[in-house]
Design a protein around this motif. Structure first.
Motif, short mmCIF file in Angstrom:
data_model
loop_
_atom_site.label_atom_id
_atom_site.label_comp_id
_atom_site.label_asym_id
_atom_site.label_seq_id
_atom_site.Cartn_x
_atom_site.Cartn_y
_atom_site.Cartn_z
N ASN A 284 0.85 -1.18 0.00
CA ASN A 284 0.00 0.00 0.00
C ASN A 284 0.89 1.23 0.00
O ASN A 284 1.92 1.27 0.67
N VAL A 285 0.48 2.24 -0.75
CA VAL A 285 1.26 3.47 -0.86
C VAL A 285 0.42 4.63 -0.34
O VAL A 285 -0.66 4.92 -0.87
N SER A 286 0.91 5.28 0.69
CA SER A 286 0.23 6.44 1.25
C SER A 286 1.26 7.56 1.43
O SER A 286 2.02 7.57 2.40
N ILE A 287 1.30 8.47 0.45
CA ILE A 287 2.22 9.61 0.49
C ILE A 287 1.36 10.87 0.49
O ILE A 287 0.57 11.09 -0.44
N PRO A 288 1.47 11.73 1.51
CA PRO A 288 0.57 12.88 1.64
C PRO A 288 0.51 13.77 0.40
O PRO A 288 -0.56 14.27 0.05
N GLU A 289 1.63 13.97 -0.29
CA GLU A 289 1.66 14.93 -1.39
C GLU A 289 1.34 14.32 -2.75
O GLU A 289 1.35 15.01 -3.76
N ILE A 290 1.04 13.03 -2.79
CA ILE A 290 0.87 12.38 -4.09
C ILE A 290 -0.39 12.91 -4.78
O ILE A 290 -1.43 13.10 -4.14
N PRO A 291 -0.33 13.20 -6.08
CA PRO A 291 -1.49 13.76 -6.78
C PRO A 291 -2.45 12.67 -7.24
O PRO A 291 -2.15 11.48 -7.15
N ARG A 292 -3.60 13.09 -7.73
CA ARG A 292 -4.49 12.15 -8.41
C ARG A 292 -3.91 11.85 -9.78
O ARG A 292 -3.46 12.73 -10.49
N LEU A 293 -3.95 10.59 -10.14
CA LEU A 293 -3.42 10.15 -11.42
C LEU A 293 -4.57 9.97 -12.40
O LEU A 293 -5.70 9.68 -12.00
N PHE A 294 -4.29 10.12 -13.68
CA PHE A 294 -5.35 10.08 -14.67
C PHE A 294 -5.00 9.10 -15.78
O PHE A 294 -3.83 8.88 -16.09
N HIS A 295 -6.06 8.54 -16.39
CA HIS A 295 -5.87 7.63 -17.51
C HIS A 295 -5.40 8.40 -18.74
O HIS A 295 -5.51 9.62 -18.82
N GLN A 296 -4.92 7.66 -19.72
CA GLN A 296 -4.38 8.24 -20.93
C GLN A 296 -5.38 9.15 -21.63
O GLN A 296 -5.01 10.15 -22.23
N SER A 297 -6.66 8.82 -21.58
CA SER A 297 -7.66 9.63 -22.27
C SER A 297 -7.82 11.01 -21.64
O SER A 297 -8.35 11.92 -22.25
N PHE A 298 -7.35 11.17 -20.38
CA PHE A 298 -7.47 12.45 -19.70
C PHE A 298 -6.13 13.20 -19.61
O PHE A 298 -6.08 14.35 -19.24
N GLY A 299 -5.06 12.56 -19.94
CA GLY A 299 -3.75 13.19 -19.83
C GLY A 299 -2.66 12.15 -19.94
O GLY A 299 -2.90 11.00 -20.24
N ARG A 300 -1.44 12.55 -19.71
CA ARG A 300 -0.32 11.63 -19.83
C ARG A 300 -0.31 10.63 -18.68
O ARG A 300 -0.53 10.99 -17.53
#
Length: 360
Positions: A284-300
């Motif tokens: 499990n990865v819990s890093i306070p500053e980590i952003p929301r990630l998006f699929h290819q159709s929404f961005g890189r």
């Protein structure tokens, strides 16, 4: 003190564990060492020991990032490339196979490039838009012969799947549909493993995430396996990567909490394994500053890898909430965010494993 002559097999094993950037310089030590770096057995052994890197494309510049998991640090350096089109534009879709990077150059075709050897070639398409999907080879043959596959856009809504054979420099049409209802694909970049190309997709009717596959031995598209997750929110994201050279890892991020779960397959992925794929939670990865990630159709897509050589480790390259390029490293109970200050907001980044694989 008398010199000790080590068995050549032991010398090969020691050399294969030396960082690849140093190995390149060792080719001039002697003729025997130079010949070694061209042997298929050594190329495979060295690739098995190599650590993943990130390759970054930004404003006509290309950088490699090495990650030091001991110190939670990175080392970044600019590299050269002998393919003008790669420098004149930023490739959008890139995949890798056995140390080769495959870059989609839009209407300028495709580039096959080995960053370690600083060598590459440009493959021109049919003067129409070509969407690169993946690279692979027929794993049933003793000799590896690389092929690319993707879609040529002939007319609006007229997409044809075609294969390019690197050895013969020829194109081959494959009778397969662009999309098959109810499968929505792809959700991330394609990855190459064991000679085949894989990517994640979504079944609209069953609400299941799955892995799709292009089998280069049979030259067909097919479903490979169901992923161990269900859709809980429209923004939940899933990314596929290679784990330890011959297995899958999957990143799953919850849209609400931004927490990440990493899954891995328990066994080596091979042809015919569709019914025997077993997934387990890796970390499990819990890093306070980590952003929301998006699929290819929404961005890189983000780029990441996991390992357990230094304990369970997670390394992610993406842009943060302020569109700042960043590397996130988590090992044990320690985490660190490292900003990549020299990158613009529109840079592309990909996972790359350095090797001595020659350009096909």
């Amino acid at each position: 003190m008398a010199l000790v002559n080590l068995p050549w097999e032991l010398v090969e094993e020691i050399i294969s564990r030396i960082p690849p950037e140093c190995l390149v310089r060792f080719r001039v030590v002697c003729k025997q060492w130079n010949n070694l770096f061209h042997e298929k057995r050594f190329i495979k052994t060295q690739l098995d020991h190599a650590c993943p890197q990130f390759v970054l494309f930004d404003q006509n510049k290309i950088f490699l990032i090495d990650v030091n998991l001991d110190d939670l640090a990175i080392q970044m350096h600019q590299i050269s490339v002998d393919i003008p089109c790669v420098l004149s534009m930023t490739p959008f879709i890139t995949t890798y196979c056995d140390g080769l990077l495959i870059c989609d150059l839009f209407f300028n075709g495709t580039a096959v490039w080995n960053p370690l050897l600083r060598r590459g070639r440009q493959i021109m398409t049919k003067n129409i838009r070509f969407k690169l999907c993946g690279i692979g080879y027929d794993s049933n043959r003793s000799e590896i012969s690389y092929k690319l596959f993707g879609y040529h856009y002939y007319y609006e809504h007229d997409y044809k799947l075609e294969i390019y054979e690197c050895a013969s420099n020829t194109w081959k049409y494959i009778n397969a549909p662009y999309e098959e209802w109810p499968i929505k694909e792809p959700l991330d970049n394609h990855i190459s493993l064991g000679g085949n190309s894989y990517w994640t997709a979504y079944n609209i009717e069953t609400s299941e995430y799955l892995i799709r596959k292009f089998d280069f031995s049979k030259e067909i598209l097919k479903n490979f396996c169901i992923l161990p997750c269900k859709k809980n929110h429209e923004g939940d994201t899933h990314y596929l990567s290679v784990f330890r050279g011959n297995r899958f890892s999957m990143l799953e991020q919850c849209y609400g909490t931004k927490e990440i779960e990493i899954w891995v397959t328990t066994k080596k992925i091979q042809n015919g394994d569709e019914e025997n794929v077993v997934w387990v939670r890796f970390m499990n990865v819990s890093i306070p500053e980590i952003p929301r990630l998006f699929h290819q159709s929404f961005g890189r897509c983000p780029s990441y890898f996991v390992d357990y050589m230094y304990g369970k480790s997670f390394v992610l390259c993406c842009t943060d909430e302020n569109r700042q390029g960043s590397i996130y490293i988590l090992r044990g109970g320690f985490s660190r965010k490292i900003k990549i200050d020299s990158m613009g907001v529109d840079f592309n980044h990909f996972i790359y494993v350095p090797s001595f694989t020659p350009i096909p």
